[in-house]
Design a protein around this motif. Structure first.
Motif, PDB file in Angstrom:
ATOM      1  N   LEU A  64      10.506   3.020   3.089  1.00  0.00           N
ATOM      2  CA  LEU A  64      10.480   1.582   3.544  1.00  0.00           C
ATOM      3  C   LEU A  64      10.625   0.621   2.453  1.00  0.00           C
ATOM      4  N   LEU A  65      11.600  -0.184   2.528  1.00  0.00           N
ATOM      5  CA  LEU A  65      11.611  -1.248   1.714  1.00  0.00           C
ATOM      6  C   LEU A  65      11.999  -2.722   2.397  1.00  0.00           C
ATOM      7  N   ALA A  66      10.895  -3.428   2.112  1.00  0.00           N
ATOM      8  CA  ALA A  66      11.047  -4.603   2.720  1.00  0.00           C
ATOM      9  C   ALA A  66      11.129  -6.035   2.068  1.00  0.00           C
ATOM     10  N   THR A  67      11.681  -7.195   2.174  1.00  0.00           N
ATOM     11  CA  THR A  67      11.694  -8.322   1.543  1.00  0.00           C
ATOM     12  C   THR A  67      11.661  -9.533   2.644  1.00  0.00           C
ATOM     13  N   SER A  68      11.736 -10.961   1.893  1.00  0.00           N
ATOM     14  CA  SER A  68      11.630 -12.148   2.796  1.00  0.00           C
ATOM     15  C   SER A  68      13.025 -12.460   3.039  1.00  0.00           C
ATOM     16  N   ASN A  69      13.205 -13.511   3.530  1.00  0.00           N
ATOM     17  CA  ASN A  69      14.715 -14.102   3.898  1.00  0.00           C
ATOM     18  C   ASN A  69      15.257 -14.357   2.515  1.00  0.00           C
ATOM     19  N   ALA A 124      14.464 -12.012  -2.998  1.00  0.00           N
ATOM     20  CA  ALA A 124      14.538 -11.612  -4.113  1.00  0.00           C
ATOM     21  C   ALA A 124      13.448 -10.985  -4.710  1.00  0.00           C
ATOM     22  N   ILE A 125      12.325 -10.582  -3.937  1.00  0.00           N
ATOM     23  CA  ILE A 125      11.256  -9.771  -4.339  1.00  0.00           C
ATOM     24  C   ILE A 125      11.040  -8.697  -3.171  1.00  0.00           C
ATOM     25  N   PHE A 126      11.023  -7.365  -3.665  1.00  0.00           N
ATOM     26  CA  PHE A 126      10.953  -6.377  -2.616  1.00  0.00           C
ATOM     27  C   PHE A 126       9.687  -5.418  -2.748  1.00  0.00           C
ATOM     28  N   PHE A 127       9.324  -5.116  -1.496  1.00  0.00           N
ATOM     29  CA  PHE A 127       7.982  -4.402  -1.156  1.00  0.00           C
ATOM     30  C   PHE A 127       8.373  -3.177  -0.837  1.00  0.00           C
ATOM     31  N   VAL A 128       7.651  -2.099  -1.228  1.00  0.00           N
ATOM     32  CA  VAL A 128       8.003  -0.952  -1.038  1.00  0.00           C
ATOM     33  C   VAL A 128       6.607   0.022  -0.347  1.00  0.00           C
ATOM     34  N   SER A 129       6.815   1.101   0.671  1.00  0.00           N
ATOM     35  CA  SER A 129       5.638   1.445   1.309  1.00  0.00           C
ATOM     36  C   SER A 129       5.100   2.481   0.349  1.00  0.00           C
ATOM     37  N   THR A 130       3.820   2.382   0.384  1.00  0.00           N
ATOM     38  CA  THR A 130       2.849   3.302  -0.564  1.00  0.00           C
ATOM     39  C   THR A 130       2.361   4.422   0.055  1.00  0.00           C
ATOM     40  N   HIS A 131       2.368   4.742   1.091  1.00  0.00           N
ATOM     41  CA  HIS A 131       1.943   5.999   1.791  1.00  0.00           C
ATOM     42  C   HIS A 131       2.814   6.365   2.950  1.00  0.00           C
ATOM     43  N   ASP A 132       2.707   7.676   3.287  1.00  0.00           N
ATOM     44  CA  ASP A 132       3.205   8.367   4.486  1.00  0.00           C
ATOM     45  C   ASP A 132       2.803   7.562   5.810  1.00  0.00           C
ATOM     46  N   ALA A 133       3.667   7.083   6.727  1.00  0.00           N
ATOM     47  CA  ALA A 133       3.241   6.665   8.019  1.00  0.00           C
ATOM     48  C   ALA A 133       3.691   7.387   9.358  1.00  0.00           C
ATOM     49  N   VAL A 134       2.776   7.677   9.946  1.00  0.00           N
ATOM     50  CA  VAL A 134       3.253   8.271  11.261  1.00  0.00           C
ATOM     51  C   VAL A 134       3.172   7.315  12.461  1.00  0.00           C
ATOM     52  N   THR A 178       7.647  -4.075  -5.925  1.00  0.00           N
ATOM     53  CA  THR A 178       8.450  -3.160  -6.684  1.00  0.00           C
ATOM     54  C   THR A 178       8.250  -3.535  -8.438  1.00  0.00           C
ATOM     55  N   ILE A 179       7.977  -4.662  -8.505  1.00  0.00           N
ATOM     56  CA  ILE A 179       7.711  -5.274  -9.907  1.00  0.00           C
ATOM     57  C   ILE A 179       6.221  -5.556 -10.193  1.00  0.00           C
ATOM     58  N   THR A 180       5.630  -5.345 -11.053  1.00  0.00           N
ATOM     59  CA  THR A 180       4.398  -5.636 -11.571  1.00  0.00           C
ATOM     60  C   THR A 180       4.376  -7.354 -11.961  1.00  0.00           C
ATOM     61  N   GLY A 181       3.339  -7.669 -11.890  1.00  0.00           N
ATOM     62  CA  GLY A 181       2.888  -9.156 -12.241  1.00  0.00           C
ATOM     63  C   GLY A 181       2.834  -9.978 -11.005  1.00  0.00           C
ATOM     64  N   PRO A 182       2.456 -11.529 -11.387  1.00  0.00           N
ATOM     65  CA  PRO A 182       2.306 -12.332 -10.192  1.00  0.00           C
ATOM     66  C   PRO A 182       3.426 -12.704  -9.440  1.00  0.00           C
ATOM     67  N   GLU A 183       4.574 -12.387  -9.614  1.00  0.00           N
ATOM     68  CA  GLU A 183       5.721 -12.653  -9.078  1.00  0.00           C
ATOM     69  C   GLU A 183       5.532 -12.563  -7.355  1.00  0.00           C
ATOM     70  N   GLY A 184       4.963 -11.146  -6.947  1.00  0.00           N
ATOM     71  CA  GLY A 184       4.948 -10.754  -5.621  1.00  0.00           C
ATOM     72  C   GLY A 184       3.837 -11.318  -4.963  1.00  0.00           C
ATOM     73  N   ASN A 187       9.646 -10.508   6.269  1.00  0.00           N
ATOM     74  CA  ASN A 187       9.985 -10.248   7.716  1.00  0.00           C
ATOM     75  C   ASN A 187      11.493  -9.416   7.826  1.00  0.00           C
ATOM     76  N   SER A 188      11.850  -8.874   6.850  1.00  0.00           N
ATOM     77  CA  SER A 188      13.329  -8.109   6.677  1.00  0.00           C
ATOM     78  C   SER A 188      13.228  -6.684   5.932  1.00  0.00           C
ATOM     79  N   LEU A 189      13.723  -5.894   6.766  1.00  0.00           N
ATOM     80  CA  LEU A 189      13.916  -4.353   6.253  1.00  0.00           C
ATOM     81  C   LEU A 189      15.424  -4.404   5.373  1.00  0.00           C
ATOM     82  N   VAL A 190      15.269  -3.832   4.493  1.00  0.00           N
ATOM     83  CA  VAL A 190      16.574  -3.682   3.537  1.00  0.00           C
ATOM     84  C   VAL A 190      17.522  -2.761   4.320  1.00  0.00           C
ATOM     85  N   LYS A 191      16.629  -1.631   4.903  1.00  0.00           N
ATOM     86  CA  LYS A 191      17.549  -0.568   5.609  1.00  0.00           C
ATOM     87  C   LYS A 191      17.004  -0.510   6.984  1.00  0.00           C
ATOM     88  N   PRO A 192      17.495  -1.491   7.980  1.00  0.00           N
ATOM     89  CA  PRO A 192      17.022  -1.461   9.206  1.00  0.00           C
ATOM     90  C   PRO A 192      16.893  -0.103   9.996  1.00  0.00           C
TER      91      PRO A 192
END
Length: 372
Positions: A115-120, A123-133, A148-154, A163-168
């Motif tokens: 799962l890969l999510a982002t804002s409108n 520019a910054i992406f967030f990825v799932s860290t565990h299996d979800a059922v 997906t990147i380290t540092g304070p940018e996220g 509020n958006s999935l990269v792959k719906p």
């Protein structure tokens, strides 16, 4: 480190002292005085300059054997001596709630990293860290995400902003983060790392002593600035946490610290631990400052005073239990170039342990020019 140590030097780094020593040794050996223009004097001055440079390098290398002066890779080696590695850069994390359009007919697994999510802005992406059922009875599912990147940018994405999935996904009607993203940081700065190494001997015990709890709590994240440990009654331990620049910890940071100090090989069996932000005591700041009529660069003074006032706010809220001290504000403004400072509020107030003073309203007024 809270300990203030005297400055030390192993070798002299004063070229005049070295040159005079060479000249005196030569004059005593030869039994004659060297004139100011004597070529030998110039040779000795040159030698003194070269040896001074060597002494500076040797001095620096010798001093870095001490924790107080160690830096860079040498500081990391000092940490290794106490099994205390530097905290690496971390990525921000948040919790994403995924709403389903309809209950599923069969359970479905969303694998870690799928799962890969982002804002409108995207520019910054967030990825799932565990299996979800997703069970057939679920109308929504909560998934932990990491940037997906380290540092304070996220950091700092407000609730609902991711509020958006990269792959719906066809069965998902809406996604939204239900916690503010937090926890992303750069590699631990050297002052914080040096302080943890200084506390490292405390971990020879488990987290029973105050210093041990401080060590383990600060090891949870490079963002942590201050820790206050209190035991209001036997068997109960309260840990108050403050982040850099006086920021309060998010739930994710609090959970990280809790997991660190609550580990079975850290927490004494009989201790019941709570981790929280410190209690906030608010104050209003109302300041009038004046500048001397004959001041050379009044614009620069304005800028410096405004900066000093902002820095005071950060200083006041950057330590747990720090008293509200307007004398500090006056001193900083005077150093910044103000002639006179009238602090209407705040007045001095003692802050209890476990509390932190936070500015609520700020009013800064330029009172005008005054003669000396």
């Amino acid at each position: 480190m809270t300990v203030i140590l005297p400055e030390i030097n192993f070798l002299t780094t004063n070229p005049e002292e070295l040159a005079n020593e060479f000249i005196q040794m030569y004059e005593q050996a030869e039994g004659r005085k060297l004139a100011q223009a004597d070529p030998l004097r110039l040779i000795f001055l040159t030698c003194a300059s070269v040896i001074t440079k060597q002494n500076v390098a040797i001095n620096d290398a010798a001093k870095q054997n001490l924790l107080y002066y160690a830096r860079g890779d040498i500081l990391k080696h000092k940490g290794a001596e106490f099994d205390t590695p530097i905290l690496e850069a971390t990525a921000a994390s948040t919790t994403l709630r995924m709403h389903l359009s309809l209950p599923l007919s069969t359970s479905k697994i969303i694998k870690k990293g799928e799962l890969l999510a982002t804002s409108n802005e995207g520019a910054i992406f967030f990825v799932s860290t565990h299996d979800a059922v997703i069970e057939t009875t679920d109308l929504f599912v909560d998934i932990n995400l990491k940037c997906t990147i380290t540092g304070p940018e996220g950091n700092g994405f407000a609730i609902g902003e991711i509020n958006s999935l990269v792959k719906p996904l066809p069965y998902v009607s809406k996604v939204e983060n239900i916690t503010v993203s937090a926890g992303g940081s750069l590699e631990e700065d050297e002052d914080s790392y040096r302080n943890r190494i200084y506390l490292a001997p405390e971990k020879l015990s488990n987290a029973g002593p105050t210093g041990a709890y401080e060590y383990y709590a600060k090891s949870a994240s490079p963002l942590i600035s201050d820790i206050f440990v209190d035991s209001p009654q036997p068997g109960y331990v309260n840990i108050s946490v403050l982040l850099k620049n006086g920021e309060l910890p998010s739930e994710e940071i609090i959970q990280l610290i809790y997991e660190k100090v609550n580990a079975r090989d850290v927490r004494p069996l009989t201790d019941f631990i709570t981790v929280s932000a410190p209690e906030i005591v608010t104050y209003d700041l109302d300041v009038v400052y004046y500048i001397e009529t004959n001041a050379v660069d009044k614009t620069l003074i304005h800028q410096n005073v405004e900066k000093a006032i902002d820095e005071y706010g950060k200083w006041q809220s950057s330590k747990i239990g720090r008293d509200i001290n307007p004398s500090k504000l006056i001193s900083d403004c005077i150093k910044a170039g103000a002639k006179r400072v009238d602090v209407r509020t705040p007045i001095f107030m003692a802050i209890n342990k476990g509390q932190v003073a936070v500015m609520e309203n700020k009013n800064v007024t330029f009172g005008g020019l005054e003669d000396d």
